[in-house]
Enzyme design. Sequence first.
Site: not given
Length: 309
Positions: A208-209
């Site tokens: 997840i960014k």
Amino acid sequence: MEPKMTERVKQILSWYASDNPGTLTNLARLLMHGKLAGTGKLVILPVDQGFEHGPARSFAPNPDGYDPRYHFQLAIDAGCNAYAAPLGFLEAGAAEFAGQVPLILKLNNSDSLSKLGGAPISAVTASVKDAVRLGCVAVGYTIYPASDARNLQYQALREITLEAKEHGLAVVVWSYPRGSGVSKEGETAVDIAAYAAQIAAQLGAHVIKVKPPKDGVELAEAKKVYEKHAIPTKTLAERVRHVVQSAFNGRRIVIFSGGEAKGTDEILKEIQAIKEGGGFGSIMGRNSFQRPRGEALKLLSDVMAIYAK
């Protein structure tokens, strides 16, 4: 000689027990490559800015960047865990640099030629089959929680995630709150960043960014809870810790964007706080490839040294 699988990487892979061996192998390739191999930390070079912001805004500061092959070589020489880009950039170098750096194909993109106001949404510009054909370890996809079009994005991501996992690929989600549901300042508020991480995790992301969260709570309902339970948010390290906690109590890999170009000291201070807060690493584009090659390599080396401590 390939580095030996570490206990830390084995632990991280155990968090994804529902995935098939192909996906776990590609996650391992991501985690076991480059200077940070085996540490459980990631530094990824993303170059989707040419599509998103235009060529001159992206590459004029360092004209070598107009050539897609430059970015492959930069990621390789810097010892990054992976290189992420849209279809065209990857196709321009995937054969020449085959096997030298893990690749992440960005499956959706938007441009800055039109403003969608309250309903930002990116177009799907590549496929899972393209990612397999190019030898990628993962696909990337951007969602805009708070957009009026968010449900369409979530549904498209769900289908892409299912197909990617069926083909043994990992899924990286850029979760960027944007649209009518939040103010401009609220896009990086700590409660919104934490919520964005939770949404991406719920949609099946492996990595997840999010953007580094700022001090401040956007939603009135959330503000009451943050105050009642005295959730620490004053320092960046505290805010990072809360965002990571929000992604299944740290059982999903959460990395943080480098954002717009800024000074070296500011970048390294931010990286130190992300590390102290338990972040899994950084995905740095403009702050690296817009610098002359020597400066970019030095910066990425310094960033990796912080994460490796």
